[in-house]
Scaffold this active site. Sequence first.
Site, PDB file in Angstrom:
ATOM      1  N   GLU A 209     -23.957   2.617  30.916  1.00 31.25           N
ATOM      2  CA  GLU A 209     -24.108   1.116  31.338  1.00 31.25           C
ATOM      3  C   GLU A 209     -22.865   0.726  32.398  1.00 31.25           C
ATOM      4  O   GLU A 209     -22.650  -0.473  32.176  1.00 31.25           O
ATOM      5  CB  GLU A 209     -24.205  -0.016  30.478  1.00 31.25           C
ATOM      6  N   GLU A 324     -31.327   5.067  26.424  1.00 30.91           N
ATOM      7  CA  GLU A 324     -31.184   3.900  25.416  1.00 30.91           C
ATOM      8  C   GLU A 324     -32.589   3.077  25.678  1.00 30.91           C
ATOM      9  O   GLU A 324     -33.048   2.712  26.658  1.00 30.91           O
ATOM     10  CB  GLU A 324     -30.191   3.015  25.761  1.00 30.91           C
TER      11      GLU A 324
HETATM   12  C1  BGC Z   1     -24.567  -1.154  23.757  1.00 30.28           C
HETATM   13  C2  BGC Z   1     -24.725  -1.753  22.170  1.00 30.28           C
HETATM   14  C3  BGC Z   1     -25.894  -2.624  22.202  1.00 30.28           C
HETATM   15  C4  BGC Z   1     -27.076  -1.994  22.951  1.00 30.28           C
HETATM   16  C5  BGC Z   1     -28.033  -2.779  22.789  1.00 30.28           C
HETATM   17  C6  BGC Z   1     -25.632  -0.497  24.120  1.00 30.28           C
HETATM   18  O1  BGC Z   1     -25.424   0.191  25.290  1.00 30.28           O
HETATM   19  O2  BGC Z   1     -23.491  -0.463  23.679  1.00 30.28           O
HETATM   20  O3  BGC Z   1     -23.548  -2.404  21.909  1.00 30.28           O
HETATM   21  O4  BGC Z   1     -26.221  -3.004  21.175  1.00 30.28           O
HETATM   22  O5  BGC Z   1     -26.715  -1.388  24.100  1.00 30.28           O
HETATM   23  O6  BGC Z   1     -27.976  -4.111  23.503  1.00 30.28           O
END
Ligand code: BGC
Length: 384
Positions: A209, A324
């Site tokens: 990210e 993710e």
């Molecule tokens: C972050 C986390 C977060 C998740 C959802 C991830 O990329 O590293 O800390 O909980 O995104 O927001």
Amino acid sequence: MRPGSSTLQSDMTMNSRKIATVLAVTMLVIGACGGGGGVAVPTPQTIPDINTYPPLANDAAPGASTSAVATAAAIGRGVNFGNMLEAPTEGAWGLTVTDDFIDKAAAAGFTSIRLPVRWSNHASGEAPFTIDAAFMQRVESVIDKLLAKGVVVVLNMHHYRQLDGDQPDAGELAVADAAVDVRFVMLWEQLAAHFQGRSSRLVFELYNEPHGRLNGEPWNVLAARALRVVRKTNPDRVVVIGPTSWNNASDLSLLKMPNDSNLIATVHNYAPFSFTHQGAEWVSPVLPVGVTCCSATQEAEMTAPLDGAKAWAAAKRYPMYVGEFGAYSKADDTSRIDFNRKMRQAMEGRGMSWSYWEFAAGFGVYDPLKLSFRQGLLVSLLGR
Ligand code: BGC
């Protein structure tokens, strides 16, 4: 994903940087005047020039090799071992990687594990930014146990806060501004050299990210510098690179893949954010709870970024991996199950591999107290 970073936070970052610079200069002056009697005085020259790490060209990315395409397929259905090794120190966020997690994740049928790691808090702040040997060994032992299970391991660098221009977390090591980027490249130099002999099922992901000061072109250049360093020791290993604004598909238009074929592209997809991040304490302001999923409108919000990512992947000829997605446990379970199933079908229908965020913390598909899966969530992901 942390889109709630406020102006206040940026101001604080600016201020702490100014203070750090003043302190560093003061220490230099004291050192220079103090007749240090052989004590090494830090000088700005101890920070290597970033230009000694030139970027790979990115003007003619060739598209993916057959091995990158095959690796993307092998990543398949994955899960993030989140809140473990990317906490400031392992355990600080309530979880450590256990053999039970490794055994159960593989046995359940996840074909890959994405392993977020906060390398920046386990390496020297001074050149050559040596990674702590005990931490390296710890991560290595986790990787080797995972590889022995036959899964693909996506090893990343996560939460190097200063790289994005964010404030370091409490208790986290901060380094001089001039060291931040070159340290990133030199951390990858060490990681790549250390893991060069590992199975091709170990995949590197350059950075989770990227956002803030990295947005757009700065990230293209920095990623190309890091990839060139990785290629010195790992000429063929598959590497994952994603766009800025927290791996947002909307930033794919800004992403320039380096001229390299052993690459996979990645995006993260938390739409609709009002559903997936309701009640999340790290989002400011905290979003109201009670939002259900998934109406036709919400489904359109989920699939629009995937359509954009699919079109980009087809045009650039790199496979797409959704590293993710997930919904926080403040949402109701029925909605989360519906969301996961629809996301899985939407991603797989567009030829994308994926990793659910995450295994055993606030989004967890696994209950670390009962040592068993949350069956509804598991079935929504793996379809059994
Ligand atoms: C972050 C986390 C977060 C998740 C959802 C991830 O990329 O590293 O800390 O909980 O995104 O927001």
